[in-house]
Enzyme design. Sequence first.
Site, PDB file in Angstrom:
ATOM      1  N   HIS A  62       0.825  -1.225   0.000  1.00 20.36           N
ATOM      2  CA  HIS A  62       0.000   0.000   0.000  1.00 20.36           C
ATOM      3  C   HIS A  62       0.854   1.269   0.000  1.00 20.36           C
ATOM      4  CE1 HIS A  62       0.459  -0.588   4.365  1.00 20.36           C
ATOM      5  NE2 HIS A  62       0.010  -1.807   4.151  1.00 20.36           N
ATOM      6  N   HIS A  80       7.716   7.246   3.888  1.00 20.15           N
ATOM      7  CA  HIS A  80       6.942   6.590   2.827  1.00 20.15           C
ATOM      8  C   HIS A  80       6.179   7.667   2.081  1.00 20.15           C
ATOM      9  CE1 HIS A  80       4.134   6.972   6.212  1.00 20.15           C
ATOM     10  NE2 HIS A  80       3.251   7.195   5.242  1.00 20.15           N
ATOM     11  N   HIS A 115       2.526   8.854  -0.441  1.00 20.77           N
ATOM     12  CA  HIS A 115       1.147   8.642  -0.916  1.00 20.77           C
ATOM     13  C   HIS A 115       1.059   9.360  -2.256  1.00 20.77           C
ATOM     14  CE1 HIS A 115      -0.253   7.301   3.139  1.00 20.77           C
ATOM     15  NE2 HIS A 115       0.762   8.068   3.509  1.00 20.77           N
ATOM     16  N   GLU A 139      -2.543  13.388   0.759  1.00 16.58           N
ATOM     17  CA  GLU A 139      -3.561  13.077   1.787  1.00 16.58           C
ATOM     18  C   GLU A 139      -4.096  14.382   2.363  1.00 16.58           C
ATOM     19  OE1 GLU A 139      -1.893   9.707   4.332  1.00 16.58           O
ATOM     20  OE2 GLU A 139      -3.516   8.898   3.118  1.00 16.58           O
ATOM     21  N   HIS A 152       5.786  11.357   3.846  1.00 17.45           N
ATOM     22  CA  HIS A 152       5.623  11.324   5.304  1.00 17.45           C
ATOM     23  C   HIS A 152       6.888  10.815   5.978  1.00 17.45           C
ATOM     24  CE1 HIS A 152       0.939  11.088   4.944  1.00 17.45           C
ATOM     25  NE2 HIS A 152       1.402  12.322   4.853  1.00 17.45           N
ATOM     26  N   THR A 208      -2.926   7.675   9.063  1.00 18.90           N
ATOM     27  CA  THR A 208      -3.936   7.791   7.985  1.00 18.90           C
ATOM     28  C   THR A 208      -4.263   6.429   7.372  1.00 18.90           C
ATOM     29  OG1 THR A 208      -2.285   8.084   6.244  1.00 18.90           O
ATOM     30  CG2 THR A 208      -3.069  10.091   7.367  1.00 18.90           C
TER      31      THR A 208
HETATM   32  N1  LIG Z   1       0.421   7.638   6.718  1.00 17.88           N
HETATM   33  S1  LIG Z   1       0.955   7.854   8.241  1.00 17.88           S
HETATM   34  O1  LIG Z   1      -0.123   8.348   9.071  1.00 17.88           O
HETATM   35  O2  LIG Z   1       2.155   8.650   8.232  1.00 17.88           O
HETATM   36  C1  LIG Z   1       1.429   6.292   8.888  1.00 17.88           C
HETATM   37  C2  LIG Z   1       2.666   6.150   9.509  1.00 17.88           C
HETATM   38  C3  LIG Z   1       3.054   4.893  10.007  1.00 17.88           C
HETATM   39  C4  LIG Z   1       2.199   3.799   9.885  1.00 17.88           C
HETATM   40  C5  LIG Z   1       2.656   2.465  10.394  1.00 17.88           C
HETATM   41  O3  LIG Z   1       3.742   2.366  10.937  1.00 17.88           O
HETATM   42  N2  LIG Z   1       1.872   1.372  10.193  1.00 17.88           N
HETATM   43  C6  LIG Z   1       2.360   0.030  10.569  1.00 17.88           C
HETATM   44  C7  LIG Z   1       2.297  -0.161  12.043  1.00 17.88           C
HETATM   45  C8  LIG Z   1       1.098  -0.071  12.734  1.00 17.88           C
HETATM   46  F1  LIG Z   1      -0.014   0.248  12.072  1.00 17.88           F
HETATM   47  C9  LIG Z   1       1.045  -0.280  14.102  1.00 17.88           C
HETATM   48  F2  LIG Z   1      -0.126  -0.197  14.742  1.00 17.88           F
HETATM   49  C10 LIG Z   1       2.185  -0.580  14.811  1.00 17.88           C
HETATM   50  F3  LIG Z   1       2.138  -0.794  16.129  1.00 17.88           F
HETATM   51  C11 LIG Z   1       3.391  -0.636  14.136  1.00 17.88           C
HETATM   52  F4  LIG Z   1       4.497  -0.896  14.825  1.00 17.88           F
HETATM   53  C12 LIG Z   1       3.449  -0.429  12.760  1.00 17.88           C
HETATM   54  F5  LIG Z   1       4.635  -0.463  12.130  1.00 17.88           F
HETATM   55  C13 LIG Z   1       0.962   3.943   9.274  1.00 17.88           C
HETATM   56  C14 LIG Z   1       0.567   5.205   8.767  1.00 17.88           C
HETATM   57 ZN   LIG Z   2       1.614   8.294   5.307  1.00 16.26          ZN
END
Ligand SMILES: NS(=O)(=O)c1ccc(C(=O)NCc2c(F)c(F)c(F)c(F)c2F)cc1
Ligand SMILES: [Zn+2]
Length: 265
Positions: free
Chosen positions: A67, A96, A98, A108, A121, A207
Amino acid sequence: MAPWGYSKENGPATWHKDCPIANTGVRQSPIDLITTGQTCAKYDSNLKPVIVSYPAFSEATFLNNGHSVQFQPSAGNLSELSGGPLTKKYKFEQFHFHWGNNDSEGSEHRVNGKMYPAELHLVHWNSESPNFSSFQEAVGSNDPHALCVLGFFLKVGAENASLKPITDLLSKVKNAGSSVSFPGKFDLKAVLPETLTDYYTYDGSLTTPPLAECVKWIVFKEPIEVSTAQMEAFRAVDDGHGKPITGNYRPPCPLHTRTVAASFK
Ligand SMILES: NS(=O)(=O)c1ccc(C(=O)NCc2c(F)c(F)c(F)c(F)c2F)cc1
Ligand SMILES: [Zn+2]
């Protein structure tokens, strides 16, 4: 958890099924950054420039997780973030992107309803909290500012030489689940504008699922330029169902009682 994504079947409008906070949360991200009228961003003269210390990363993995594409340095990296609206020091975790499948969509956050073709981001976690000592624990901590994400809009213009090592690698992680170890050093500082003084900041969430409401968002006013070819390289990355990722952005969420602060007039 049904694998979430951005298609009709598993996209943002369906995320509430596994993640109720998608519809019940009052500090969800992204948002539309409105600069005039009632609910507009309010200038706060106390907001200082953001301070980043990003020594060139020497060891990192570049991953297509189906994604987005993500650059993750090895655990020992010493990159730090402070200043701006922050009272603590944050550690860099990953960055990363978007993007959309044409230049009129992809970011976003929006500014007065305008979307940029992409958004970068930079994800950090509060490394001075007594309540957690890793990124994973920070996300699950319920601390309102466990994370800080720096958002930069991308716009189409001149080729971005600093981002070229990244966009040149996109073809190597075309298939979802594929990753490469990043060859050589990467200088993230060189990608960013010199002065990190003009930004919007507000309390929000991840997000993507689990949409945890633990993020202090800092979205910079000045976009970063990339070439059309560099934008096209993002649009050739696959989503794991044999199709290119053509729009991995969540639509804007309600502001509710939140206010957005601006560090500039
Ligand atoms: N687009 S953003 O808002 O910047 C965003 C930043 C990081 C993550 C993320 O690390 N997801 C994986 C992830 C999780 F979703 C967790 F809940 C967790 F505990 C993790 F360790 C993990 F890597 C998701 C969205
Ligand atoms: Zn992001």
